[in-house]
Design an enzyme around this catalytic site. Structure first.
Site, PDB file in Angstrom:
ATOM      1  N   TYR A 294       0.839  -1.201   0.000  1.00 20.61           N
ATOM      2  CA  TYR A 294       0.000   0.000   0.000  1.00 20.61           C
ATOM      3  C   TYR A 294       0.874   1.251   0.000  1.00 20.61           C
ATOM      4  O   TYR A 294       0.704   2.154  -0.831  1.00 20.61           O
ATOM      5  CB  TYR A 294      -0.924  -0.005   1.217  1.00 20.61           C
ATOM      6  CG  TYR A 294      -1.647   1.310   1.439  1.00 20.61           C
ATOM      7  CD1 TYR A 294      -2.746   1.655   0.668  1.00 20.61           C
ATOM      8  CD2 TYR A 294      -1.210   2.210   2.428  1.00 20.61           C
ATOM      9  CE1 TYR A 294      -3.409   2.864   0.863  1.00 20.61           C
ATOM     10  CE2 TYR A 294      -1.863   3.413   2.623  1.00 20.61           C
ATOM     11  CZ  TYR A 294      -2.964   3.737   1.841  1.00 20.61           C
ATOM     12  OH  TYR A 294      -3.595   4.941   2.042  1.00 20.61           O
ATOM     13  N   GLY A 295       1.816   1.316   0.921  1.00 25.09           N
ATOM     14  CA  GLY A 295       2.704   2.469   0.994  1.00 25.09           C
ATOM     15  C   GLY A 295       3.556   2.615  -0.247  1.00 25.09           C
ATOM     16  O   GLY A 295       3.726   3.730  -0.772  1.00 25.09           O
TER      17      GLY A 295
END
Length: 253
Positions: free
Chosen positions: A164-165
């Protein structure tokens, strides 16, 4: 009350919103429709899309369009067909707003599930690229300047953010690259929005220990999305705007 001019800032524009069923995506779709745009709703749950369709039509009188797409399974041909359908149906595309996101697995790098890692990158990054790539010709052929808005998360480099990051950091880079490539022609404005911490289901997954009662509702960041879609932001290109900290003096609500 909105003035007549404010109510019609997106009149006659066709805008595609991904993640249209999310906390922010659904509010973006509603706000854009309230300001005169024809909205193309893109998400994967047909029944929920139909409910949002009814709300928009009843509230604004402007009929939106529904395109059910699962970012995990769609391929390049699917997005090309989507762009062709938009062209055949509306003859134009004036804006593309990327709100779709998958949190995936929040865990140490060493403990990441490879399948889930790949799927998260597919939803957040690869699908975003494929859809943008498929729609570029349409966006570049509009009579007036069109726009692309990416949605990021400035906390992407924190521990345990996983794919996600990484995908959010990559989206910011993609936004920057694309803005440089679009700059000379001046046909497509490309910008990025960091909504900050907002009371959504996605935020609850990324920040499970946070108290949501003190967070702003998704509607709090909608002025930033409206601003970047309006002609008032014509001077902004290749920027990443913090929706809760860097709003212009006069915004549209």
């Amino acid at each position: 009350m909105l003035s007549q001019a404010e109510q019609s800032i997106l009149s006659n524009k066709v805008v595609l919103v991904t993640g249209a069923l999310g906390g922010i995506g659904s509010e973006v779709a509603l706000a854009y429709a309230r300001h005169g745009a024809t909205i193309i709703l893109l998400d994967k749950n047909i029944a929920q899309l139909e409910k949002l369709y009814d709300v928009i039509l009843q509230e604004t009188g402007i009929e939106p369009a529904i395109f059910p797409v699962d970012f995990k399974g769609a391929n390049a041909d699917d997005y090309q067909q989507l762009a062709q359908t938009i062209k055949n149906t509306f003859g134009q595309l004036d804006g593309l707003v990327h709100c779709a996101a998958d949190v995936g697995q929040l865990a140490p790098i060493a403990n990441q599930d490879i399948r889930q890692w790949t799927e998260t990158l597919q939803v957040n990054l690869t699908a975003t690229y494929l859809l943008t790539h498929a729609c570029l010709n349409l966006l570049q052929s509009t009579e007036q300047q069109s726009f692309i808005i990416f949605t990021t998360d400035s906390q992407h480099d924190k521990a345990y953010r996983g794919a996600y990051g990484l995908s959010k950091a990559a989206l910011e880079c993609f936004c920057h690259q694309l803005s440089l490539e679009m700059e000379a022609a001046g046909k497509v404005r490309v910008n990025c929005i960091d909504p900050g911490q907002v009371k959504t289901k996605l935020h609850a997954r990324v920040y499970p220990a946070a108290d949501p009662q003190h967070l702003p509702e998704p509607t709090a960041v909608i002025p930033a999305y409206l601003y970047l879609a309006s002609d008032q932001s014509g001077h902004l290109h290749g920027q990443c705007l913090n929706a809760q900290m860097e709003l212009p003096v006069k915004v549209l609500a």
